[in-house]
Design a protein around this motif. Structure first.
Motif, PDB file in Angstrom:
ATOM      1  N   ALA A 103       0.913  -1.127  -0.103  1.00 54.39           N
ATOM      2  CA  ALA A 103       0.056   0.070   0.059  1.00 54.39           C
ATOM      3  C   ALA A 103       0.889   1.325   0.019  1.00 54.39           C
ATOM      4  O   ALA A 103       1.211   1.733   0.990  1.00 54.39           O
ATOM      5  N   LEU A 104       1.224   1.650  -1.242  1.00 52.92           N
ATOM      6  CA  LEU A 104       2.280   2.421  -1.425  1.00 52.92           C
ATOM      7  C   LEU A 104       1.861   3.901  -2.107  1.00 52.92           C
ATOM      8  O   LEU A 104       1.554   3.453  -3.345  1.00 52.92           O
ATOM      9  N   LEU A 105       1.783   4.995  -1.527  1.00 52.33           N
ATOM     10  CA  LEU A 105       1.457   6.029  -2.373  1.00 52.33           C
ATOM     11  C   LEU A 105       2.433   7.030  -2.908  1.00 52.33           C
ATOM     12  O   LEU A 105       3.489   7.478  -2.078  1.00 52.33           O
ATOM     13  N   VAL A 106       2.566   7.336  -3.936  1.00 54.01           N
ATOM     14  CA  VAL A 106       3.597   8.135  -4.675  1.00 54.01           C
ATOM     15  C   VAL A 106       2.991   9.362  -5.487  1.00 54.01           C
ATOM     16  O   VAL A 106       2.109   9.047  -6.407  1.00 54.01           O
ATOM     17  N   LYS A 107       3.802  10.416  -5.287  1.00 57.20           N
ATOM     18  CA  LYS A 107       3.248  11.539  -6.131  1.00 57.20           C
ATOM     19  C   LYS A 107       3.807  11.024  -7.641  1.00 57.20           C
ATOM     20  O   LYS A 107       4.899  10.535  -7.855  1.00 57.20           O
ATOM     21  N   ALA A 108       2.798  11.265  -8.669  1.00 56.73           N
ATOM     22  CA  ALA A 108       3.114  11.067  -9.891  1.00 56.73           C
ATOM     23  C   ALA A 108       4.267  11.598 -10.418  1.00 56.73           C
ATOM     24  O   ALA A 108       5.110  10.980 -11.354  1.00 56.73           O
ATOM     25  N   ALA A 109       4.668  12.825 -10.035  1.00 52.73           N
ATOM     26  CA  ALA A 109       6.086  13.451 -10.458  1.00 52.73           C
ATOM     27  C   ALA A 109       7.302  12.831 -10.048  1.00 52.73           C
ATOM     28  O   ALA A 109       8.096  12.778 -10.788  1.00 52.73           O
ATOM     29  N   VAL A 110       7.143  11.899  -9.048  1.00 49.79           N
ATOM     30  CA  VAL A 110       8.214  10.982  -8.864  1.00 49.79           C
ATOM     31  C   VAL A 110       8.511  10.015  -9.868  1.00 49.79           C
ATOM     32  O   VAL A 110       9.624   9.702 -10.465  1.00 49.79           O
TER      33      VAL A 110
END
Length: 340
Positions: A288-295
């Motif tokens: 369950a990993l949330l990443v900003k799309a910019a990364v």
């Protein structure tokens, strides 16, 4: 007849000039289509200012678009029901799945396809903004039993295959309006309904929940135990082990054969403490990993090869750090993995 030839030639020249004008005339205008009036879609050019794209702590209020991505080898109804129970507005949520091209993937695809069709042909306000289903064209492990998946000998091959699947999935589905990407494993069957908002409100480039597993203890009854050991803080011992490894060797966490003495987030859980306590991490799991799309847009991917002796999600964390992004974890915020 001779007198008519100049007029024929002039007519031919005029026709050619006219055709050239149609196709090459105004380079700043949409191309014109002969034989019918141009529709609104003809020659449409869309512009996106990605510098204005937001990924903030107020994702819900700001109506930021979220892409939920799930590599899937087996369809768990509990996963699907939990996904449908998330409270983030579905019109702001896109889903992406990738399944292996084997017999297990075939079976999972039938179940997933039926579940998706039921939702996407239902009431319009209950539909997701978009659903993409991919088939993996690279090899995958035929056995998906928990024992076989987690055998130490299988880790390099298995996680390399997982990396390829993850990369294919996000590179295919990420759009110009995507603000966040939530990586949610197909065997995560229980989360808070506010999972997306809860993780996003920390406003971190990368943030991961702590994945546990419910089980029945013969003496204590219903209980929970750590499941995902890929979220950790590095140690001097682990760095020493890595320094002595060959180029193609990897360190994997949670195995007695490789004692790294890293601080594992799985063991930082304190039921009495704040569920939104943040800790900096050097490695992350992908349950369950949330990443900003910019990364991801900046080039952070899941290495299918040893990257500083790390691979897949842990290699992703290392790559993100090399790009200047700090991963974080929530040791007291639990999601639950299916117990086989």
């Amino acid at each position: 007849m001779a007198a008519k030839k100049p007029y024929t030639l002039i007519g031919l020249v005029v026709s050619v000039v006219f055709l050239l004008y149609l196709f090459l005339g105004d380079s700043n205008a949409p191309h014109k289509l002969a034989g019918r009036r141009p529709s609104k879609e003809d020659g449409l050019i869309k512009s996106y200012k990605l510098n204005n794209l937001q990924a903030t702590s107020r994702s819900f209020n700001n109506k930021e678009q979220v892409l939920v991505l799930t590599p899937m080898s087996k369809f768990y109804p509990e996963y699907w029901e939990n996904l449908l129970g998330l409270s983030y507005p579905r019109n702001l949520v896109e889903l992406g799945f990738i399944l292996p091209s084997n017999s297990l993937g075939d079976q999972a695809l039938k179940q997933l396809d039926a579940a998706v069709k039921k939702v996407q042909t239902g009431p319009a306000n209950q539909r997701f903004a978009k659903v993409t289903i991919l088939r993996q064209d690279t090899a995958s492990l035929e056995s998906q039993s928990e024992k076989d998946r987690h055998a130490l000998s299988a880790q390099k091959k298995r996680r390399s295959q997982m990396s390829l699947a993850r990369n294919s999935l996000f590179l295919t589905t990420i759009g110009p309006a995507t603000s966040w990407i939530l990586w949610l494993d197909a065997d995560v069957v229980e989360t808070p309904v506010t999972l997306i908002q809860d993780l996003a409100k920390h406003d971190k480039d990368i943030i991961v929940a702590n994945c546990y597993q419910r089980y029945v203890d013969p003496k204590k009854g219903a209980s929970i135990r750590p499941y995902d050991f890929n979220s950790w803080q590095d140690s001097e011992k682990a760095l020493e082990i890595a320094a002595e490894m060959g180029d193609d060797e990897i360190i994997v966490e949670g195995y007695q054969e490789i004692a790294t003495y890293r601080a594992l987030m799985a063991y930082m859980y304190d039921a009495k403490n704040d569920p939104h306590l943040e800790v900096p991490l050097d490695g992350v799991g992908g349950t369950a990993l949330l990443v900003k799309a910019a990364v991801h847009r900046d080039g952070a991917m899941f290495p299918p090869f040893p990257f500083y002796h790390l691979i897949e999600t842990e290699g992703f964390a290392k790559m993100a750090k090399r790009l200047g992004y700090q991963p974080w974890g929530l040791p007291n915020y639990l999601v639950y993995h299916y117990n086989e």
